[in-house]
Design an enzyme around this catalytic site. Sequence first.
Site: not given
Ligand code: NAD
Length: 311
Positions: A11, A32, A35-36, A56, A102, A114, A145, A186
């Site tokens: 997202f 990877n 969740t995306g 990953d 790194g 983030a 988390y 959510r």
């Molecule tokens: N959306 C919110 O309200 C919110 C609030 C606080 C923090 N965040 C942080 O922002 C970031 C993005 O959140 P989001 O809402 O877009 O979530 P999301 O699940 O839509 O996106 C996260 C992405 O990371 C990818 N991913 C997860 N583990 C991975 C790995 N090991 N290697 C490669 N890719 C990987 C997933 O496939 C996904 O595309 C996260 O770090 C989250 O903790 C989001």
Amino acid sequence: MRVLITGVAGFLGSHLADRFLAEGHDVVGMDNLITGSRDNIAHLAGNRRFMFALHDVSRFIQVEGPLDGVLHFASPASPIDYLELPIQTLKVGSLGTHNALGLAKAKDARFFLASTSEVYGDPQVHPQPESYWGHVNPVGPRGVYDEAKRFAEAMTMAYHRHHGVDTRIVRIFNTYGPRMRARDGRVVSNFVVQAIRGEPLTVYGEGQQTRSFCYISDLIEGIYRLFMSDLVDPTNIGNPHEFTVRQLAEEVLRLTGSNSMIEYRPLPIDDPRVRQPDISRARALLGWEPKVPLAEGLGRTIDYFRHLLAG
Ligand SMILES: NC(=O)c1ccc[n+]([C@@H]2O[C@H](COP(=O)([O-])OP(=O)(O)OC[C@H]3O[C@@H](n4cnc5c(N)ncnc54)[C@H](O)[C@@H]3O)[C@@H](O)[C@H]2O)c1
């Protein structure tokens, strides 16, 4: 500038890629897809300034060529996801952050983490300024988390202090908008989808817990400004306008014109009762504050989900 965005198919990551590309930068996106979705970046196919790598980030990261920035957004982020993927969540927050740091060090790139308001846990200080150290249960189900992100912040500061890496940390508060998943657990996406489908809106407890919701375009503006700034210490970005969950449910019903009922269920363990950012730091040092009112942001989100669910 050429930047790497991890979690680019998610997202936030996908909107961030759009912003960097719109500013004329080159973007390498890594994900990877745990969740995306490729759908979130499908519109970038054929853009010569965008490159996607399926990888990953909890494993060693390699990127050819120079990088000016590494923006680490990869992590399961919704409660449903991280409760289902506890080990992957801990790994991407710890090993993934270490790998991304790194890479930033090797490329002499700015690193941007983030992080999340969840580092404050179930807060005893309200609203939460960046100086608050938080109230987190490390062994509760949500600890996977919260603690991963707290570790990620500590690792980021260690790379900054010990290796001199140029770092930024954003603490993101609840954000909503197009490209959220329909069933990601959510509260905004839950309510909107339930209302459109005419299903009951699920409210936990009596719905008196509060949340504040930031529209995606406001968040991305704050993140972009923070990335370009020289602020190393963590910075809250979120919308301080606070509502009860019940008020949100009623607003969604009003805007969708849905006849859905509100259904009450028991409160999950360690669900934060209150959540509101103190954004004085972002206001003073980035000149940033949210602009999109809830009704407008919800309207755009409802349009997105109507289109998605009809397709
Ligand atoms: N959306 C919110 O309200 C919110 C609030 C606080 C923090 N965040 C942080 O922002 C970031 C993005 O959140 P989001 O809402 O877009 O979530 P999301 O699940 O839509 O996106 C996260 C992405 O990371 C990818 N991913 C997860 N583990 C991975 C790995 N090991 N290697 C490669 N890719 C990987 C997933 O496939 C996904 O595309 C996260 O770090 C989250 O903790 C989001």
